[in-house]
Write an enzyme that holds these catalytic residues in place. Structure first.
Site, mmCIF file in Angstrom:
data_model
loop_
_atom_site.group_PDB
_atom_site.id
_atom_site.type_symbol
_atom_site.label_atom_id
_atom_site.label_comp_id
_atom_site.label_asym_id
_atom_site.label_seq_id
_atom_site.Cartn_x
_atom_site.Cartn_y
_atom_site.Cartn_z
ATOM 1 N N GLU A 172 0.893 -1.169 0.000
ATOM 2 C CA GLU A 172 0.000 0.000 0.000
ATOM 3 C C GLU A 172 0.922 1.207 0.000
ATOM 4 O O GLU A 172 1.726 1.372 0.915
ATOM 5 C CB GLU A 172 -0.922 -0.019 1.223
ATOM 6 C CG GLU A 172 -1.842 -1.234 1.274
ATOM 7 C CD GLU A 172 -2.694 -1.433 0.018
ATOM 8 O OE1 GLU A 172 -3.009 -0.441 -0.661
ATOM 9 O OE2 GLU A 172 -3.016 -2.591 -0.302
ATOM 10 N N CYS B 9 -1.594 8.923 4.386
ATOM 11 C CA CYS B 9 -1.571 8.586 2.959
ATOM 12 C C CYS B 9 -2.864 9.057 2.292
ATOM 13 O O CYS B 9 -2.902 9.303 1.100
ATOM 14 C CB CYS B 9 -1.409 7.086 2.785
ATOM 15 S SG CYS B 9 -2.489 6.184 3.883
HETATM 16 P P1 NAD Z 1 9.074 5.094 3.185
HETATM 17 O O1 NAD Z 1 8.813 4.451 1.889
HETATM 18 O O2 NAD Z 1 10.168 6.073 3.285
HETATM 19 O O3 NAD Z 1 9.391 3.982 4.286
HETATM 20 C C1 NAD Z 1 8.523 2.904 4.539
HETATM 21 C C2 NAD Z 1 9.340 1.741 5.048
HETATM 22 O O4 NAD Z 1 10.190 1.291 4.006
HETATM 23 C C3 NAD Z 1 10.253 2.099 6.216
HETATM 24 O O5 NAD Z 1 10.316 1.011 7.121
HETATM 25 C C4 NAD Z 1 11.572 2.310 5.543
HETATM 26 O O6 NAD Z 1 12.685 2.100 6.400
HETATM 27 C C5 NAD Z 1 11.515 1.246 4.468
HETATM 28 N N1 NAD Z 1 12.427 1.507 3.363
HETATM 29 C C6 NAD Z 1 12.877 2.687 2.891
HETATM 30 N N2 NAD Z 1 13.726 2.488 1.870
HETATM 31 C C7 NAD Z 1 13.791 1.154 1.688
HETATM 32 C C8 NAD Z 1 14.491 0.322 0.806
HETATM 33 N N3 NAD Z 1 15.308 0.788 -0.120
HETATM 34 N N4 NAD Z 1 14.309 -0.992 0.926
HETATM 35 C C9 NAD Z 1 13.474 -1.501 1.829
HETATM 36 N N5 NAD Z 1 12.813 -0.780 2.724
HETATM 37 C C10 NAD Z 1 12.960 0.537 2.641
HETATM 38 O O7 NAD Z 1 7.679 5.697 3.680
HETATM 39 P P2 NAD Z 1 7.384 6.530 4.998
HETATM 40 O O8 NAD Z 1 7.981 7.886 4.849
HETATM 41 O O9 NAD Z 1 7.684 5.753 6.219
HETATM 42 O O10 NAD Z 1 5.804 6.635 4.887
HETATM 43 C C11 NAD Z 1 5.188 7.535 4.038
HETATM 44 C C12 NAD Z 1 4.738 6.873 2.757
HETATM 45 O O11 NAD Z 1 3.884 5.790 3.072
HETATM 46 C C13 NAD Z 1 3.896 7.811 1.913
HETATM 47 O O12 NAD Z 1 4.228 7.641 0.569
HETATM 48 C C14 NAD Z 1 2.470 7.359 2.184
HETATM 49 O O13 NAD Z 1 1.559 7.669 1.179
HETATM 50 C C15 NAD Z 1 2.672 5.899 2.337
HETATM 51 N N6 NAD Z 1 1.590 5.286 3.098
HETATM 52 C C16 NAD Z 1 0.644 4.603 2.395
HETATM 53 C C17 NAD Z 1 -0.427 4.025 3.062
HETATM 54 C C18 NAD Z 1 -1.479 3.271 2.301
HETATM 55 O O14 NAD Z 1 -2.272 2.569 2.920
HETATM 56 N N7 NAD Z 1 -1.526 3.372 0.990
HETATM 57 C C19 NAD Z 1 -0.531 4.149 4.445
HETATM 58 C C20 NAD Z 1 0.469 4.847 5.125
HETATM 59 C C21 NAD Z 1 1.528 5.408 4.435
#
Ligand code: NAD
Length: 582
Positions: A292, A326
């Site tokens: 998501e 989000c």
């Molecule tokens: P992010 O993508 O920066 O991080 C999410 C997770 O991924 C973290 O645990 C992070 O450490 C990990 N991550 C980052 N780079 C990675 C990599 N190269 N390999 C593997 N893991 C990695 O997101 P965030 O800043 O924590 O959250 C915000 C984002 O999440 C926004 O884009 C938001 O829209 C989305 N979000 C979506 C939903 C939904 O239901 N669609 C819900 C909540 C948040």
């Protein structure tokens, strides 16, 4: 145990109000003070061990850089490999545990969270993610409790859903957990998501390696304490920390990788999908990829809309939790007949919004999560200031002297494709495009094509025809579509949540659809009295002509009987109709 148990019927947890003088306000203030006084020393949780690597990172409050909440031990590839081994070791016993016993652990976690752990998780979410007490309550208490209670209920329904049977046999479908382990990767913005992503696969009998966001390891630590307090066996959920790319690469390189349960940004999920695709020949089975991801959520307003409802939805939808949901409203399309009124109503509301620490309950608005987020959002505002198509009509100031504070910012853009109108900013920035009242249809097209995402969106209108038109024109523009409501605030069991296009795989957290992804069905057929002769009746040679009635009787007998019985019945009487007529 000789009984068929039923999971208690779930219900949504009631929200506490935290009014002045209420018992919940006293309890949360006391827990905030207690937790601030302790400095947590946070290990990795792998199998039965709490691992302390000595490589330390700080956990600090976003609204006060100086406020240290604790320090966590950072892991690397060796710890991740150990976590995989622990998950694989725990798998057999966990999958074999009767469902009612597994379910009880999560129901117990829900009830512990509804009582004393409520103050701990809400305080952690306020201190670590800079949420107001109300935002913490709807997230770390209510939503996570709902996920736990509803998921076990849906799991039972999934297990109960069985195929039809014919005579002489029993058909069964067994919902096996996936082969291998599940990798849960959680975002910073919802404690409920951090709790749901590892527990949903675990409820279905999987074991999990969980990597929380580095900015919220403090809250993740308190979630692990909750799971342990509820009696979750060692190795079922293993929490690892460390540089995201190192952790992920190590997990994706394992042949036992069975699936990823991810919530976060679109770019990271693309990278995951590509990496898994590149490794596909390595795995024992096709892994499940559930992600998501981002959003650019819209509010479309028709000329017949109620302006006060629109203004309220925009202020709440765009600025609660600093726009870091989000689902947050981040682009709005408003007809020129209503714009002057909505603009004034929004300005009046925003003038009363107070920004500051969530520890002061009078603040509606708090800080954004960390320095990279602050700089990213500030970059969008700075570029909008220079863009001739854009005018900032509220907010726009940023201040990082004490915490990561960015004012609730409203931009009016004459270009419906401008940067802040089409890209996910993930902060308190709302961009508005004012359209000619008569161009409703054309503007619906702009909404549909205005961004790559399709997570949430709203239509505000009193005219039912306009609502229907928007519903139809925006059929693929949002996975969660709201009529006369803000696009945020989905409730587990009421509005299953998720979007498509660049917003993810739409596996709907908060519904049975998500749980199905963590199972691999096995069909079992038992035949009670199997045939003892390979020959089917059609193999018999034609015999001497008899009457047509004999043939009809044989066909009836065949239709009614099981294959073995049918063979026996037909053997004695079958004749070809032509032969019978002859
Ligand atoms: P992010 O993508 O920066 O991080 C999410 C997770 O991924 C973290 O645990 C992070 O450490 C990990 N991550 C980052 N780079 C990675 C990599 N190269 N390999 C593997 N893991 C990695 O997101 P965030 O800043 O924590 O959250 C915000 C984002 O999440 C926004 O884009 C938001 O829209 C989305 N979000 C979506 C939903 C939904 O239901 N669609 C819900 C909540 C948040």
């Amino acid at each position: 145990m000789n009984a068929r148990f039923s999971v208690p019927k779930p219900y949504n947890e009631s929200l506490l109000e935290y009014r002045p003088g209420s018992p919940e306000r006293k309890a949360i203030k006391a827990r905030l003070a207690e937790m601030k006084a302790q400095k947590a020393n946070i290990p990795l949780y792998i199998g039965s061990e709490e691992i302390r690597t000595g490589k330390m990172k700080d956990c600090r409050s976003p609204y006060d850089h100086q406020q240290l909440l604790g320090r966590y031990h950072e892991g690397g590839a060796p710890e991740v490999k150990k976590a995989i081994a622990a998950a694989m070791k725990a798998k057999k016993d966990w999958a074999a545990m009767p469902f009612h016993a597994r379910a009880a652990i999560f129901l117990r976690a829900a009830d512990l969270l509804a009582h004393d752990f409520r103050w701990t998780l809400n305080a952690a979410t306020m201190l670590c993610q800079s949420k107001s007490v109300h935002q913490a309550e709807i997230d770390s208490a209510a939503e996570l409790i709902d996920f736990l209670r509803y998921n076990v209920f849906w799991a039972e329904q999934i297990y109960s859903n069985q195929p039809n049977n014919s005579r002489g046999m029993w058909n069964m479908v067994e919902m096996r957990p996936l082969e291998g382990f599940v990798f849960a990767v959680t975002p910073f913005n919802f404690t409920a998501i951090a709790g749901n992503l590892p527990t949903a696969p675990a409820i279905m009998g999987n074991t999990v390696v969980w990597k929380p966001a580095s900015s919220t390891v403090y809250t993740a630590y308190h979630l692990m304490r909750l799971f342990k307090a509820a009696g979750l066996p060692d190795g079922v959920i293993n929490m690892v920390t460390g540089p995201a790319s190192v952790v992920s690469q190590t997990l994706f390189d394992s042949p036992d990788f069975g699936g990823v349960h991810f919530t976060g940004s679109t770019g990271v999920f693309h990278w995951m999908w590509q990496t898994v695709g590149g490794n596909i020949a390595k795995y024992k089975t096709y892994p499940r990829l559930v992600g998501e991801t981002g959003g650019k959520d819209f509010v479309m307003v028709h000329a017949s809309a109620d302006t006060a409802a629109v203004a309220t939805a925009l202020v709440r939808g765009a600025f609660e939790f600093q726009g870091q949901k989000c689902s947050a409203a981040s682009r709005a399309y408003i007809p020129d007949n209503l714009w002057p009124k909505i603009k004034k109503q929004m300005a009046d509301m925003l003038a009363t919004v107070k920004m500051g620490s969530p520890e002061d309950f009078t603040n509606f608005f708090n800080a954004v999560i960390d320095k990279p987020a602050y700089e990213n959002i500030k970059g969008y505002i700075d570029r909008a200031k220079k863009n001739k198509a854009c005018k900032i009509i509220a907010g726009g100031k940023c201040d990082d002297s004490v915490g990561w504070f960015i004012e609730p910012t409203v931009i009016v853009s004459t270009d419906p494709k401008s940067e802040t109108m089409s890209q996910e900013i993930f902060g308190p920035v709302l961009t508005i495009y004012v359209y000619p009242e008569k161009k409703f249809k054309e503007t619906l097209k702009l909404v549909d094509t205005g961004s790559a995402y399709a997570l949430t969106g709203s239509i505000f209108a009193n005219d039912r025809k306009a609502i229907l038109e928007a519903q139809e024109a925006l059929v693929h523009a949002a996975g969660n579509f709201y009529i006369n409501d803000k696009p945020t605030g989905a409730v587990v069991g009421q509005q299953p949540f998720g979007g498509a296009r660049a917003s993810g795989t739409n596996d709907k957290a908060g519904s049975y659809l998500n749980l199905l992804r963590w199972t691999s069905a096995r069909t079992i057929k038992e035949t009670f009295d199997p045939p003892k002769d390979y020959k089917y009746p059609f193999l018999e040679p034609d015999a001497a002509p008899e009457t047509a009635e004999v043939y009809d009787e044989a066909v009836e007998a065949h239709d009614a009987a099981s294959p073995s019985n049918g063979a026996k019945a037909a053997k004695s009487s079958r004749k070809h109709p032509k032969a019978a007529a002859a």
